[in-house]
Structure formats: C-alpha cells, structure tokens
Design a protein around this motif. Structure first.
Motif, PDB file in Angstrom:
ATOM      1  N   VAL A   1       0.833  -1.207   0.000  1.00 40.40           N
ATOM      2  CA  VAL A   1       0.000   0.000   0.000  1.00 40.40           C
ATOM      3  C   VAL A   1       0.873   1.264   0.000  1.00 40.40           C
ATOM      4  CG1 VAL A   1      -1.763   1.291   1.280  1.00 40.40           C
ATOM      5  CG2 VAL A   1      -1.813  -1.233   1.249  1.00 40.40           C
ATOM      6  N   LEU A   2       0.475   2.224  -0.806  1.00 44.03           N
ATOM      7  CA  LEU A   2       1.071   3.561  -0.772  1.00 44.03           C
ATOM      8  C   LEU A   2      -0.078   4.540  -0.531  1.00 44.03           C
ATOM      9  CD1 LEU A   2       3.251   2.840  -3.842  1.00 44.03           C
ATOM     10  CD2 LEU A   2       4.230   4.001  -1.852  1.00 44.03           C
ATOM     11  N   VAL A   3      -0.040   5.242   0.592  1.00 39.40           N
ATOM     12  CA  VAL A   3      -1.124   6.177   0.907  1.00 39.40           C
ATOM     13  C   VAL A   3      -0.846   7.536   0.257  1.00 39.40           C
ATOM     14  CG1 VAL A   3      -2.314   7.467   2.731  1.00 39.40           C
ATOM     15  CG2 VAL A   3      -1.726   5.050   3.078  1.00 39.40           C
ATOM     16  N   ASP A   4      -1.838   8.024  -0.472  1.00 41.11           N
ATOM     17  CA  ASP A   4      -1.759   9.374  -1.055  1.00 41.11           C
ATOM     18  C   ASP A   4      -2.578  10.306  -0.162  1.00 41.11           C
ATOM     19  OD1 ASP A   4      -2.163  11.732  -2.500  1.00 41.11           O
ATOM     20  OD2 ASP A   4      -2.149  10.696  -4.428  1.00 41.11           O
ATOM     21  N   PRO A   5      -1.929  11.267   0.499  1.00 41.84           N
ATOM     22  CA  PRO A   5      -2.639  12.133   1.452  1.00 41.84           C
ATOM     23  C   PRO A   5      -3.557  13.145   0.770  1.00 41.84           C
ATOM     24  CG  PRO A   5      -0.410  12.913   1.191  1.00 41.84           C
ATOM     25  CD  PRO A   5      -0.501  11.639   0.383  1.00 41.84           C
ATOM     26  N   LEU A   6      -3.599  13.139  -0.548  1.00 39.89           N
ATOM     27  CA  LEU A   6      -4.448  14.056  -1.318  1.00 39.89           C
ATOM     28  C   LEU A   6      -3.890  15.481  -1.246  1.00 39.89           C
ATOM     29  CD1 LEU A   6      -7.064  14.161  -3.060  1.00 39.89           C
ATOM     30  CD2 LEU A   6      -8.292  14.809  -1.010  1.00 39.89           C
ATOM     31  N   VAL A   7      -3.133  15.812  -2.258  1.00 35.48           N
ATOM     32  CA  VAL A   7      -2.523  17.144  -2.332  1.00 35.48           C
ATOM     33  C   VAL A   7      -3.523  18.103  -2.950  1.00 35.48           C
ATOM     34  CG1 VAL A   7      -0.649  18.482  -3.359  1.00 35.48           C
ATOM     35  CG2 VAL A   7      -0.211  16.163  -2.512  1.00 35.48           C
ATOM     36  N   GLN A   8      -3.797  19.176  -2.234  1.00 37.09           N
ATOM     37  CA  GLN A   8      -4.783  20.166  -2.687  1.00 37.09           C
ATOM     38  C   GLN A   8      -4.112  21.531  -2.890  1.00 37.09           C
ATOM     39  OE1 GLN A   8      -6.371  18.605   0.824  1.00 37.09           O
ATOM     40  NE2 GLN A   8      -8.491  18.560   0.088  1.00 37.09           N
ATOM     41  N   PRO A   9      -4.713  22.400  -3.691  1.00 34.80           N
ATOM     42  CA  PRO A   9      -4.076  23.682  -4.042  1.00 34.80           C
ATOM     43  C   PRO A   9      -3.954  24.641  -2.854  1.00 34.80           C
ATOM     44  CG  PRO A   9      -5.861  23.155  -5.585  1.00 34.80           C
ATOM     45  CD  PRO A   9      -5.988  22.211  -4.432  1.00 34.80           C
ATOM     46  N   VAL A  10      -2.752  25.160  -2.633  1.00 35.48           N
ATOM     47  CA  VAL A  10      -2.583  26.150  -1.561  1.00 35.48           C
ATOM     48  C   VAL A  10      -3.247  27.468  -1.928  1.00 35.48           C
ATOM     49  CG1 VAL A  10      -0.481  25.123  -0.630  1.00 35.48           C
ATOM     50  CG2 VAL A  10      -0.294  26.918  -2.356  1.00 35.48           C
ATOM     51  N   SER A  11      -3.526  27.685  -3.211  1.00 32.41           N
ATOM     52  CA  SER A  11      -4.218  28.920  -3.594  1.00 32.41           C
ATOM     53  C   SER A  11      -5.671  28.910  -3.099  1.00 32.41           C
ATOM     54  CB  SER A  11      -4.206  29.094  -5.117  1.00 32.41           C
ATOM     55  OG  SER A  11      -4.835  27.997  -5.752  1.00 32.41           O
ATOM     56  N   VAL A  12      -6.229  27.737  -2.906  1.00 37.20           N
ATOM     57  CA  VAL A  12      -7.601  27.605  -2.415  1.00 37.20           C
ATOM     58  C   VAL A  12      -7.641  27.833  -0.909  1.00 37.20           C
ATOM     59  CG1 VAL A  12      -9.481  25.949  -2.048  1.00 37.20           C
ATOM     60  CG2 VAL A  12      -8.304  26.036  -4.265  1.00 37.20           C
ATOM     61  N   ASP A  13      -6.666  27.265  -0.214  1.00 35.27           N
ATOM     62  CA  ASP A  13      -6.614  27.363   1.241  1.00 35.27           C
ATOM     63  C   ASP A  13      -5.172  27.082   1.653  1.00 35.27           C
ATOM     64  OD1 ASP A  13      -6.596  26.962   3.960  1.00 35.27           O
ATOM     65  OD2 ASP A  13      -8.266  25.544   3.991  1.00 35.27           O
ATOM     66  N   PRO A  14      -4.444  28.107   2.117  1.00 41.55           N
ATOM     67  CA  PRO A  14      -3.008  27.924   2.389  1.00 41.55           C
ATOM     68  C   PRO A  14      -2.724  26.914   3.501  1.00 41.55           C
ATOM     69  CG  PRO A  14      -3.745  30.110   3.052  1.00 41.55           C
ATOM     70  CD  PRO A  14      -4.887  29.485   2.347  1.00 41.55           C
ATOM     71  N   SER A  15      -3.705  26.649   4.359  1.00 40.24           N
ATOM     72  CA  SER A  15      -3.463  25.686   5.438  1.00 40.24           C
ATOM     73  C   SER A  15      -3.333  24.268   4.890  1.00 40.24           C
ATOM     74  CB  SER A  15      -4.589  25.752   6.474  1.00 40.24           C
ATOM     75  OG  SER A  15      -5.739  25.087   5.994  1.00 40.24           O
ATOM     76  N   LEU A  16      -3.734  24.058   3.627  1.00 37.27           N
ATOM     77  CA  LEU A  16      -3.635  22.722   3.042  1.00 37.27           C
ATOM     78  C   LEU A  16      -2.181  22.274   2.860  1.00 37.27           C
ATOM     79  CD1 LEU A  16      -6.465  23.126   0.382  1.00 37.27           C
ATOM     80  CD2 LEU A  16      -6.502  21.568   2.337  1.00 37.27           C
ATOM     81  N   GLY A  17      -1.266  23.231   2.696  1.00 38.47           N
ATOM     82  CA  GLY A  17       0.148  22.874   2.534  1.00 38.47           C
ATOM     83  C   GLY A  17       0.689  22.188   3.774  1.00 38.47           C
ATOM     84  N   PRO A  18       0.734  22.893   4.915  1.00 38.26           N
ATOM     85  CA  PRO A  18       1.227  22.257   6.131  1.00 38.26           C
ATOM     86  C   PRO A  18       0.391  21.051   6.555  1.00 38.26           C
ATOM     87  CG  PRO A  18       0.735  24.600   6.510  1.00 38.26           C
ATOM     88  CD  PRO A  18       0.492  24.339   5.070  1.00 38.26           C
ATOM     89  N   ALA A  19      -0.914  21.085   6.310  1.00 37.40           N
ATOM     90  CA  ALA A  19      -1.767  19.947   6.699  1.00 37.40           C
ATOM     91  C   ALA A  19      -1.323  18.684   5.970  1.00 37.40           C
ATOM     92  CB  ALA A  19      -3.233  20.253   6.392  1.00 37.40           C
ATOM     93  N   THR A  20      -1.045  18.810   4.681  1.00 41.26           N
ATOM     94  CA  THR A  20      -0.652  17.651   3.890  1.00 41.26           C
ATOM     95  C   THR A  20       0.743  17.173   4.277  1.00 41.26           C
ATOM     96  OG1 THR A  20      -2.007  18.513   2.092  1.00 41.26           O
ATOM     97  CG2 THR A  20      -0.421  16.778   1.535  1.00 41.26           C
ATOM     98  N   LEU A  21       1.656  18.114   4.481  1.00 38.83           N
ATOM     99  CA  LEU A  21       3.020  17.734   4.862  1.00 38.83           C
ATOM    100  C   LEU A  21       3.034  17.016   6.208  1.00 38.83           C
ATOM    101  CD1 LEU A  21       4.731  21.023   3.671  1.00 38.83           C
ATOM    102  CD2 LEU A  21       5.138  18.737   2.718  1.00 38.83           C
ATOM    103  N   ALA A  22       2.289  17.519   7.158  1.00 36.34           N
ATOM    104  CA  ALA A  22       2.228  16.866   8.469  1.00 36.34           C
ATOM    105  C   ALA A  22       1.578  15.492   8.345  1.00 36.34           C
ATOM    106  CB  ALA A  22       1.457  17.741   9.462  1.00 36.34           C
ATOM    107  N   ALA A  23       0.581  15.371   7.462  1.00 37.50           N
ATOM    108  CA  ALA A  23      -0.078  14.077   7.270  1.00 37.50           C
ATOM    109  C   ALA A  23       0.904  13.046   6.713  1.00 37.50           C
ATOM    110  CB  ALA A  23      -1.282  14.226   6.338  1.00 37.50           C
ATOM    111  N   ILE A  24       1.762  13.459   5.797  1.00 38.99           N
ATOM    112  CA  ILE A  24       2.757  12.528   5.237  1.00 38.99           C
ATOM    113  C   ILE A  24       3.591  11.927   6.361  1.00 38.99           C
ATOM    114  CG2 ILE A  24       4.905  12.446   3.876  1.00 38.99           C
ATOM    115  CD1 ILE A  24       3.536  14.536   1.977  1.00 38.99           C
ATOM    116  N   GLU A  25       4.051  12.777   7.261  1.00 38.09           N
ATOM    117  CA  GLU A  25       4.888  12.288   8.358  1.00 38.09           C
ATOM    118  C   GLU A  25       4.097  11.386   9.311  1.00 38.09           C
ATOM    119  OE1 GLU A  25       7.021  15.264  10.833  1.00 38.09           O
ATOM    120  OE2 GLU A  25       8.639  13.814  10.568  1.00 38.09           O
TER     121      GLU A  25
END
Lengths: 264, 264
Positions: free
Chosen positions: B157-181
């Motif tokens: 299994v490889l989990v894809d945390p679902l990368v979403q545009p930071v232009s839509v909501d900038p909190s999505l960047g750190p949220a996704t990075l933290a989810a990867i870890e």
C-alpha cells in the motif's frame, strides 16, 4: 523568516579590497543591494583582518549605518571586536555569536547583557562540535538556560544548530534538520542557520543550499544567514513560505512574481 | 524515492492525439524518455477518453510493455478500466487508486486482491475530501485497516494524502506535509503524492512543485508522481535525498553532476 544578508564578509576578495581601501561606495553598494533584496539585518564580518579586525568591523558599522537604515549583524568569534562594534552600532544589533566555548562565553556575556541586542547562540560546547540531534539539543538547552540565568530574555536568543558539511558525514543533514525542530518545540526559542557550510566540498552548491533552506524552513527555522541577491535561493524561500502557510493570501509570492523575481 | 513518471496522460494534448491515432512511436518516445530520466513506474492515464477509456488504457499498456522494461502505474478512478488493464499488464503494476468512496471501493477491491500489484490508497472518504492533518490521518487509518483486513499486505500500500491547491486554502500545505509524516510514522506505511495540484492557480508552478516535493521528502515521502524529464525538479529531488542522508556517499548526486543533469 528573518533574513541576514551575508555578503559583507572579508573572506570575499571584493569586500576585503573595499575594506582595505576604505572604499565606502563599494561597501554601501553591497549593503543596499542586500537591503533592497529583503535583508532584515546586514551581516558584517572582518575576520580575515587579523590584528585589525576591531578597527575594520567598527569602520564597517559606521560606514553602513551612516547611509543604510536598519540593524546589522555583528559577526565575529572575537569578543573585543564585537564589544567595540556594538558600542558604535545604532539600534539593536544581532550578535553572532556566543557559544559554550569558555573564553568566548566569559568575554562576550558582558557585551550581550550590557547592550540591547539579539544574540545568536551557536551550538558549540566547551570542547567539541555536536554532531547528533541529541547532542545539538543538549548544547542548545545548556546555552539557553545559561543565557536566561544571566538575564538574556529567551525572545532575544536565536539558536544556531551548527550546520556542518554533508560531504563529511551525510548523517549531519538530518541531524541538523531534526535539531532545528526539536530546539524550536522543546526550548520554545527561535533558530537561525547559515547555509553554505552544508554544501562544502560538493558541486552545484547553490542547489544544495536552497534545498537545505527549504528543508529547514519545513522544520520551522526562524532566520537564515544567506545571500539575498541569489534569485534562485530567494524564489525557493518565497515558495516554501507560501506552501508552509507563512505568506498570507500568497501576497509576498505574488508580489515577487509581479516584480519578475521568481523566474530564472 | 520511487518515481512514477506522469507524462502519459491524455489530458495532455500531445498524448491525446497519439492515443487517438494509435501512434506507437509517439507514446514509446515519451515512455523511454521518462524511463531514462529515472522513472520506476510509467503512469498511464486515458481518463479523457470518456466511453473509450478502457480500450485506450489497454492499448497503452500493451504498446508500452511490448518495448519498454518495467511496470506501469495504471491510473484511473474507473474500476472497469483498471480491471481490464491489469489483465493485460505483465509483472506487478501500481494501481492508482482505491479510496473509501463506496462504489469505487466495492468495484476495485476484487481487482486489487485478485492480482499481484501495489496500490495507491487515496485519502478520500465516502463523502468528502479531508482538509486537515487529523482528517487525512483518519481516512488513511481507515483505508489501511480495511485493505489489510481484505488481505492486501501493508507493504503493498502507498497512501496518497491528497494534495490540494494552496491557492484555495493555504493551510492545506502544512496539513498535507504533516499528514505525510504522521501516516508514515503512525501507520508504518509508505506514502505517495502527485505534485501539480499544490500549485494550481498560481504562477511559476514548477518552482512551487519542486519546493513542495522537497518539503514532502523532508517528511519522509516514499514515492512521487512527477515529470522525471523536468531537470530542475529532479535536481531538487537529488539534492534533497542527499541532504536527508538517502544517497550513500552522495553517489547519485555526484553521478547526476557528472552527467550534466544538475545544472540549468
């Protein structure tokens, strides 16, 4: 992120010549270029002028502050030079750096406590350079504790985890990055680092430096000593801050794009 | 890091034309270029051919595997297309992707359990796209648990945390990075992501994509869906892996330098 412009360092030939000749215009040109590129502090380092470092550093402080707004980063391992330079500095400089090395600590502490300033606490212990995350955090803990006991407010301290070349030992990369995060979280203190050591001995150093900066920002780095006129580096910094949600409404990124500062 | 080459996607005009015309040479050229640039899997996506996706995807699988060594990434939300393509695939493909969306889950699970393959588990719940770290980790937890209960080994299994545009909501960047870890550490499972969504709606997208990749590698990302022929992106990837101590003796970095792949 707080940007310390590193270009006024006499280890660079052009700067050494300008200091030797007391060429004000040459120094001011480099200072202004860094300020315009976003430097919060202009670093001044005259460490190559052995025996004349103090007078050269003082000349740099007076020359730059006569014409360019804003504080300097007084950069020397030499307490005499730092003590003399801080007397001539207007406003609150950043002192780079104090460490646990005994002589340096004893001589520099009165300078730091005697003047309004911020101070870089470099992770060097009395007798060694820490190489693991654990050791770096331990040295940082000692530094922050001793500084606060001596009356230096935690808010005035920036811990430098000591960036070492990955060509010497590749484990130094992750060790330093993890230390940045732990020092920030566990000690509730800001962090700072220089970039160029990380790429020592390797080709395409600017690529490595901007990659390390990006990774360090990802760990919550507060300040960086760098060349703000390096467009690729600043573009990476702006993109990283945006992705990390430290650039509200993507404003600085879009401004930089509008000014043509992201391309190339 | 495992590299999935994303270029054979019919949302690109050049690829759509080649698939429409059944132009084998055009497809093979793109497949070989990605393989030579370091792709571990060649992604194939014919999603724009509504009603003909299955036949187009199967043609891509057979065309590429007739001439180019190595496994493909079968990329579709359509279980029928994936089921047909996996039958034609030689070796173990990567299936991209299963998710908790009910119809997709029910139709795709037999495909995944019925064939030796690896599978991307995309963090979409039955009715929404998670936007916070907590929600992403929760969906990932459900996905991994349900997959392992169904007999899919965690190692596949490889989990894809679902990368979403930071232009839509900038909190999505750190949220996704933290989810990867957190997904890597807490679920002991590998992670994968695409890069291009993060920069949607912003200028200088390649700069943002390589910055996000660097930050994601810093969080321990296992695999990335990207354009391996993008030299700047691959240079950033090689530098990041070296700084993160995932390139013994700096060998891949120095090889790339020797081949002229780091400059420009």
């Amino acid at each position: 992120v707080i940007i310390v412009g590193e270009q006024i360092n006499t280890s660079r030939k052009r700067i050494a010549r300008a200091v030797e000749a007391r060429d004000r215009d040459a120094i001011l040109e480099v200072a202004r270029a860094q300020k315009d590129a976003g430097a919060d502090f202009i670093d001044v380092n005259a460490g190559t002028f052995l025996g004349r470092e103090t007078e050269c550093l003082c000349w740099l402080v007076e020359t730059i502050q006569a014409e360019v707004e804003g504080p300097l980063c007084l950069d020397s391992p030499n307490p005499d030079a730092l003590g003399a330079a801080i007397e001539r500095h207007r406003g609150e400089p950043l002192i780079n750096s104090i460490s646990l090395e005994e002589e340096r600590w004893d001589a520099l502490l009165p300078v730091v406590t005697g003047h309004p300033c911020q101070v870089v606490a470099l992770c060097m212990s009395a007798d060694s350079m820490p190489r693991t995350t654990e050791d770096k955090v331990q040295v940082a803990t000692d530094l922050v504790e001793r500084l606060t006991v001596a009356g230096v407010a935690r808010e005035r301290v920036l811990v430098d985890p000591l960036v070492q070349p990955v060509s010497v030992d590749p484990s130094l990369g992750p060790a330093t990055l993890a230390a940045i995060e732990r020092i920030r979280v566990e000690l509730q203190v800001r962090t700072i680092c220089g970039l160029s050591n990380v790429s020592f001995g390797l080709p395409e150093r600017r690529l490595i430096n901007r990659t390390f900066l990006t990774l360090a920002l990802g760990r919550g780095l507060s300040a960086a000593i760098l060349d703000p006129t390096d467009r690729g580096l600043m573009a990476a910094l702006l993109a990283a801050e945006m992705v990390l949600d430290r650039d509200e409404f993507c404003e600085r990124y879009l401004d930089a794009y509008g000014d043509g500062r992201l391309g190339g």
